[in-house]
Design a protein around this motif. Structure first.
Motif, mmCIF file in Angstrom:
data_model
loop_
_atom_site.group_PDB
_atom_site.id
_atom_site.type_symbol
_atom_site.label_atom_id
_atom_site.label_comp_id
_atom_site.label_asym_id
_atom_site.label_seq_id
_atom_site.Cartn_x
_atom_site.Cartn_y
_atom_site.Cartn_z
ATOM 1 N N VAL A 182 109.911 -17.621 -19.701
ATOM 2 C CA VAL A 182 110.759 -16.447 -19.885
ATOM 3 C C VAL A 182 110.255 -15.487 -18.521
ATOM 4 N N HIS A 183 108.856 -15.853 -18.138
ATOM 5 C CA HIS A 183 108.442 -15.074 -16.781
ATOM 6 C C HIS A 183 109.166 -15.426 -15.937
ATOM 7 N N GLU A 184 109.515 -16.915 -15.513
ATOM 8 C CA GLU A 184 110.357 -17.195 -14.275
ATOM 9 C C GLU A 184 111.577 -16.844 -14.492
ATOM 10 N N ALA A 232 113.083 -14.070 -15.783
ATOM 11 C CA ALA A 232 113.023 -12.676 -15.631
ATOM 12 C C ALA A 232 113.048 -12.455 -14.300
ATOM 13 N N HIS A 233 112.535 -13.639 -13.279
ATOM 14 C CA HIS A 233 112.667 -13.346 -12.084
ATOM 15 C C HIS A 233 113.808 -13.407 -11.381
ATOM 16 N N ILE A 234 115.020 -13.782 -11.965
ATOM 17 C CA ILE A 234 115.976 -14.031 -11.450
ATOM 18 C C ILE A 234 116.965 -12.749 -11.469
ATOM 19 N N ASN A 246 110.273 -9.359 -8.454
ATOM 20 C CA ASN A 246 108.748 -8.710 -8.120
ATOM 21 C C ASN A 246 108.243 -8.583 -9.515
ATOM 22 N N HIS A 247 106.932 -8.097 -9.708
ATOM 23 C CA HIS A 247 106.406 -7.819 -11.071
ATOM 24 C C HIS A 247 106.444 -6.172 -11.276
ATOM 25 N N GLY A 248 107.611 -5.599 -11.166
ATOM 26 C CA GLY A 248 107.650 -4.102 -11.332
ATOM 27 C C GLY A 248 107.727 -3.842 -12.903
ATOM 28 N N ARG A 303 110.383 -2.954 -14.294
ATOM 29 C CA ARG A 303 111.760 -3.494 -15.006
ATOM 30 C C ARG A 303 111.649 -4.990 -15.238
ATOM 31 N N PHE A 304 110.784 -5.844 -14.385
ATOM 32 C CA PHE A 304 110.504 -7.137 -14.762
ATOM 33 C C PHE A 304 109.853 -7.207 -16.106
ATOM 34 N N TRP A 305 108.732 -6.464 -16.203
ATOM 35 C CA TRP A 305 107.873 -6.553 -17.450
ATOM 36 C C TRP A 305 108.639 -6.129 -18.576
HETATM 37 ZN ZN LIG Z 1 106.085 -14.070 -11.462
#
Ligand SMILES: [Zn+2]
Length: 182
Positions: free
Chosen positions: A137-139, A141-143, A147-149, A151-153
């Motif tokens: 899911v982490h990867e 979400a990078h689509i 970044n790890h801002g 919105r990402f989390w």
């Molecule tokens: Zn990451």
């Protein structure tokens, strides 16, 4: 007390002592150096050796260990398991399942390229299904977020509300090498 150690004599000119990953003490010495000199050196450093050995033993006991032989098995598992998990979560996140490859990365579990191609380390497979899903899911979400801002989390959290607990359990296994042989 003198620690147990393995003495390796060679053409070198100096003495050295190291504690390997499994807590064994290795002493390297010149070929003709008398034993009493080696033991005097070791007793001067006995405190350091004991501490280093204890630290390594604790680390080794806590670590997940894999051997060279396990690597093929882990790679095969990754290729079997990941396509289904990627397709499942991509569907829930409204994404096309992206292409992915399996690497032997030791410093990260996964990555997402600028062109949205995903990579996963074969060593990820020693983890629980819950932790593996977190990395998937982490990867994914990078689509949408490179970044790890916040919105990402937020996107990770919308799919896996308990992602923090899953992330905490992630381990990178220790690779057993020949240096631990007697
Ligand atoms: Zn990451």
């Amino acid at each position: 007390m003198m620690p147990d150690y393995k003495l390796i004599r060679s053409k070198r000119t100096t003495l050295s002592v190291e504690v390997d990953a499994s807590g064994h003490v290795l002493v390297r010495a010149p070929r003709r150096m008398p034993l009493f000199m080696i033991e005097a050196f070791l007793s001067r450093r006995s405190e350091w050796i004991r501490n280093a050995a204890e630290k390594q033993r604790k680390k080794a006991a806590a670590a997940v260990r894999v051997s060279e032989k396990d690597i093929d098995r882990l790679r095969t598992q990754a290729k079997e398991i990941l396509p289904g998990r990627i397709a499942f979560f991509a569907g829930r996140m409204g994404l096309e399942p992206p292409p992915f490859r399996v690497t032997s990365a030791r410093t990260r579990y996964g990555s997402c390229s600028a062109k949205n191609s995903l990579s996963f380390s074969l060593f990820l497979m020693v983890n629980s299904p819950e932790a593996i899903d977190y990395v998937v899911v982490h990867e994914l979400a990078h689509i949408r977020n490179k970044n790890h801002g916040p919105r990402f989390w937020a996107e990770v959290g919308s799919v896996l509300p308990d992602w923090k607990a899953r992330k905490k359990t992630l381990v990178m296994p220790v690779l057993d090498t020949d240096s631990s042989h007697e």
